[in-house]
Design a protein around this motif. Structure first.
Motif, PDB file in Angstrom:
ATOM      1  N   ALA A   1      13.903  -3.289  -6.552  1.00 16.07           N
ATOM      2  CA  ALA A   1      13.807  -1.832  -6.371  1.00 16.07           C
ATOM      3  C   ALA A   1      13.039  -1.474  -5.100  1.00 16.07           C
ATOM      4  O   ALA A   1      13.366  -0.488  -4.427  1.00 16.07           O
ATOM      5  CB  ALA A   1      13.144  -1.201  -7.590  1.00 16.07           C
ATOM      6  N   LEU A   2      12.051  -2.270  -4.744  1.00 17.52           N
ATOM      7  CA  LEU A   2      11.216  -1.957  -3.578  1.00 17.52           C
ATOM      8  C   LEU A   2      11.926  -2.223  -2.256  1.00 17.52           C
ATOM      9  O   LEU A   2      11.388  -1.914  -1.194  1.00 17.52           O
ATOM     10  CB  LEU A   2       9.908  -2.750  -3.641  1.00 17.52           C
ATOM     11  N   GLN A   3      13.132  -2.795  -2.319  1.00 14.23           N
ATOM     12  CA  GLN A   3      13.929  -2.954  -1.096  1.00 14.23           C
ATOM     13  C   GLN A   3      14.823  -1.739  -0.853  1.00 14.23           C
ATOM     14  O   GLN A   3      15.511  -1.668   0.166  1.00 14.23           O
ATOM     15  CB  GLN A   3      14.780  -4.221  -1.176  1.00 14.23           C
ATOM     16  N   ASP A   4      14.837  -0.796  -1.790  1.00 14.05           N
ATOM     17  CA  ASP A   4      15.495   0.491  -1.580  1.00 14.05           C
ATOM     18  C   ASP A   4      14.555   1.366  -0.759  1.00 14.05           C
ATOM     19  O   ASP A   4      13.380   1.532  -1.118  1.00 14.05           O
ATOM     20  CB  ASP A   4      15.798   1.150  -2.929  1.00 14.05           C
ATOM     21  N   LEU A   5      15.042   1.931   0.325  1.00 11.61           N
ATOM     22  CA  LEU A   5      14.173   2.609   1.283  1.00 11.61           C
ATOM     23  C   LEU A   5      13.410   3.765   0.655  1.00 11.61           C
ATOM     24  O   LEU A   5      12.198   3.911   0.867  1.00 11.61           O
ATOM     25  CB  LEU A   5      14.993   3.096   2.487  1.00 11.61           C
ATOM     26  N   GLU A   6      14.086   4.605  -0.117  1.00 11.56           N
ATOM     27  CA  GLU A   6      13.404   5.755  -0.727  1.00 11.56           C
ATOM     28  C   GLU A   6      12.324   5.301  -1.703  1.00 11.56           C
ATOM     29  O   GLU A   6      11.203   5.829  -1.718  1.00 11.56           O
ATOM     30  CB  GLU A   6      14.428   6.647  -1.436  1.00 11.56           C
ATOM     31  N   THR A   7      12.665   4.315  -2.533  1.00 15.10           N
ATOM     32  CA  THR A   7      11.687   3.783  -3.489  1.00 15.10           C
ATOM     33  C   THR A   7      10.519   3.142  -2.759  1.00 15.10           C
ATOM     34  O   THR A   7       9.345   3.348  -3.116  1.00 15.10           O
ATOM     35  CB  THR A   7      12.353   2.746  -4.409  1.00 15.10           C
TER      36      THR A   7
ATOM     37  N   VAL B   1      -7.932 -11.328  -0.464  1.00 13.74           N
ATOM     38  CA  VAL B   1      -7.176 -11.957   0.611  1.00 13.74           C
ATOM     39  C   VAL B   1      -5.763 -11.399   0.577  1.00 13.74           C
ATOM     40  O   VAL B   1      -5.085 -11.454  -0.458  1.00 13.74           O
ATOM     41  CB  VAL B   1      -7.158 -13.487   0.480  1.00 13.74           C
ATOM     42  N   LEU B   2      -5.332 -10.840   1.693  1.00 18.46           N
ATOM     43  CA  LEU B   2      -4.016 -10.216   1.830  1.00 18.46           C
ATOM     44  C   LEU B   2      -3.182 -11.118   2.731  1.00 18.46           C
ATOM     45  O   LEU B   2      -3.326 -11.105   3.948  1.00 18.46           O
ATOM     46  CB  LEU B   2      -4.156  -8.808   2.411  1.00 18.46           C
ATOM     47  N   ASN B   3      -2.320 -11.905   2.122  1.00 18.05           N
ATOM     48  CA  ASN B   3      -1.599 -12.990   2.780  1.00 18.05           C
ATOM     49  C   ASN B   3      -0.173 -12.546   3.104  1.00 18.05           C
ATOM     50  O   ASN B   3       0.629 -12.343   2.196  1.00 18.05           O
ATOM     51  CB  ASN B   3      -1.621 -14.210   1.829  1.00 18.05           C
ATOM     52  N   THR B   4       0.129 -12.371   4.398  1.00 19.31           N
ATOM     53  CA  THR B   4       1.437 -11.858   4.846  1.00 19.31           C
ATOM     54  C   THR B   4       1.888 -10.724   3.926  1.00 19.31           C
ATOM     55  O   THR B   4       2.990 -10.718   3.412  1.00 19.31           O
ATOM     56  CB  THR B   4       2.502 -12.979   4.911  1.00 19.31           C
ATOM     57  N   MET B   5       1.009  -9.770   3.731  1.00 19.26           N
ATOM     58  CA  MET B   5       1.199  -8.752   2.699  1.00 19.26           C
ATOM     59  C   MET B   5       2.343  -7.797   3.022  1.00 19.26           C
ATOM     60  O   MET B   5       2.687  -7.562   4.186  1.00 19.26           O
ATOM     61  CB  MET B   5      -0.085  -7.949   2.511  1.00 19.26           C
ATOM     62  N   GLY B   6       2.933  -7.265   1.972  1.00 22.19           N
ATOM     63  CA  GLY B   6       3.917  -6.209   2.106  1.00 22.19           C
ATOM     64  C   GLY B   6       3.271  -4.847   1.950  1.00 22.19           C
ATOM     65  O   GLY B   6       2.056  -4.724   1.808  1.00 22.19           O
ATOM     66  N   GLY B   7       4.108  -3.810   1.998  1.00 24.79           N
ATOM     67  CA  GLY B   7       3.646  -2.473   1.665  1.00 24.79           C
ATOM     68  C   GLY B   7       3.280  -1.581   2.814  1.00 24.79           C
ATOM     69  O   GLY B   7       2.998  -0.395   2.615  1.00 24.79           O
ATOM     70  N   THR B   8       3.271  -2.113   4.065  1.00 22.72           N
ATOM     71  CA  THR B   8       2.935  -1.269   5.211  1.00 22.72           C
ATOM     72  C   THR B   8       4.108  -1.083   6.154  1.00 22.72           C
ATOM     73  O   THR B   8       4.028  -0.285   7.086  1.00 22.72           O
ATOM     74  CB  THR B   8       1.762  -1.879   6.016  1.00 22.72           C
ATOM     75  N   MET B   9       5.195  -1.833   5.925  1.00 20.00           N
ATOM     76  CA  MET B   9       6.367  -1.763   6.799  1.00 20.00           C
ATOM     77  C   MET B   9       7.620  -1.518   5.971  1.00 20.00           C
ATOM     78  O   MET B   9       7.688  -1.900   4.804  1.00 20.00           O
ATOM     79  CB  MET B   9       6.530  -3.073   7.590  1.00 20.00           C
TER      80      MET B   9
ATOM     81  N   ARG C   1       7.872   5.669  -1.244  1.00 18.23           N
ATOM     82  CA  ARG C   1       6.907   6.341  -2.128  1.00 18.23           C
ATOM     83  C   ARG C   1       5.851   5.384  -2.679  1.00 18.23           C
ATOM     84  O   ARG C   1       4.888   5.820  -3.306  1.00 18.23           O
ATOM     85  CB  ARG C   1       7.622   7.069  -3.267  1.00 18.23           C
ATOM     86  N   ASN C   2       6.035   4.080  -2.450  1.00 16.55           N
ATOM     87  CA  ASN C   2       5.053   3.084  -2.879  1.00 16.55           C
ATOM     88  C   ASN C   2       4.223   2.520  -1.740  1.00 16.55           C
ATOM     89  O   ASN C   2       3.266   1.782  -1.984  1.00 16.55           O
ATOM     90  CB  ASN C   2       5.764   1.927  -3.581  1.00 16.55           C
ATOM     91  N   MET C   3       4.571   2.844  -0.512  1.00 17.67           N
ATOM     92  CA  MET C   3       3.928   2.202   0.636  1.00 17.67           C
ATOM     93  C   MET C   3       2.462   2.591   0.796  1.00 17.67           C
ATOM     94  O   MET C   3       2.021   3.644   0.324  1.00 17.67           O
ATOM     95  CB  MET C   3       4.700   2.532   1.921  1.00 17.67           C
TER      96      MET C   3
END
Length: 286
Positions: free
Chosen positions: A205-211, A132-140, A214-216
């Motif tokens: 760290a994941l709120q830094d655009l470059e970082t 279950v992916l609930n309001t998930m991050g990682g695509t935007m 590379r994780n998206m």
């Protein structure tokens, strides 16, 4: 709204709190359910903690051995002194499965937890049941959303006052009255830990655009997920529109979408009865 508390949410739930040694990490958990049932991991969002799921443990423990955990760098788990990226959280999850003695697990991940769940499912299909992916991050990577989240989190880390912690929690909710005094104090105690300022810098760290980039998760990453997936989105999610949830669900080969009304980034807490019904129907294949 009548007064609620974490304790009142758990008062009639048979549960335990504890810590597991998961390799180099000490992982804190809330557990409910019998160990002879399938494992369900409940994974919270950025700067969150296991209490994100206190309203869901009872319903799910009837069918699963539930572990709501604190990610590394969060809650009361180990706080590594380096920037935390998705592979670090994946390593913790792998070690958690090993420590618990399970070959595979069901997953419910919110925000960051959904991001980690999706990547785990992509990379480790043999260890992944339904997700279950609930309001998930990682695509935007919306700079305005990232900046707002970074500002609220950093301010609360630098000064964990009642008002700053309250403001951080209100970002999660469609209805600010859901942020009770008890919930504020629960998170404030975490933010008052001596190592929280450092930990917040590391988990931001994941709120830094470059970082972040590379994780998206790419569209191809989502297409590679083999597990059956339920994407849960809300009509008032502050991180992105329902259309993004629909796009994610369409890309995952065995994906589907459920939309919850009148909830923000924590539907499992804000619209508990609806969330529990939708998630359990999916996880149990009903």
């Amino acid at each position: 709204m009548s007064y609620t508390s974490v304790w009142s949410d758990l008062a009639q739930v048979e549960f335990r709190q504890g810590y597991l040694e998961t390799g180099p990490y000490r992982t804190r958990f809330l557990q409910s359910g019998s160990p002879d049932k399938p494992l369900l991991l409940m994974l919270h969002g950025i700067t969150g903690h296991a209490e994100a799921y206190v309203r869901n443990l009872a319903a799910h423990a009837e069918h699963f051995n539930c572990y709501a955990v604190d990610f590394i760098g969060h809650g009361y788990s180990t706080k590594p002194e380096h920037p935390l990226e998705i592979p670090h959280y994946l390593d913790q999850v792998q070690r958690l499965l090993d420590a618990l003695g399970y070959d595979s697990a069901y997953f419910s991940g919110e925000s960051l937890g959904g991001w980690v769940t999706a990547r785990f499912a992509q990379l480790h299909p043999e260890r992944t049941e339904r997700i279950v992916l609930n309001t998930m991050g990682g695509t935007m990577a919306n700079p305005q959303v990232m900046e707002r989240l970074l500002t609220l989190s950093t301010q609360a880390a630098e000064d964990p006052s009642w008002e700053r912690v309250k403001a951080r929690l209100e970002w999660l909710m469609a209805d600010p009255s859901m942020v009770t005094d008890d919930l504020i104090r629960t998170r404030q105690a975490i933010f008052e830990q001596p190592d929280w300022k450092m930990a917040c810098r590391m988990n931001m760290a994941l709120q830094d655009l470059e970082t972040r980039r590379r994780n998206m998760l790419t569209d191809d990453d989502l297409r590679a997920i083999e597990a059956e997936a339920l994407v849960v989105w809300t009509t008032k999610d502050p991180s992105g529109p329902v259309d993004e949830g629909r796009r994610i669900a369409d890309l995952i080969p065995r994906g589907r979408l459920a939309v919850i009304e009148n909830a923000g980034h924590w539907p499992q807490y804000e619209q508990t009865e609806t969330f529990n019904r939708i998630q359990l129907d999916f996880l149990l294949g009903r």
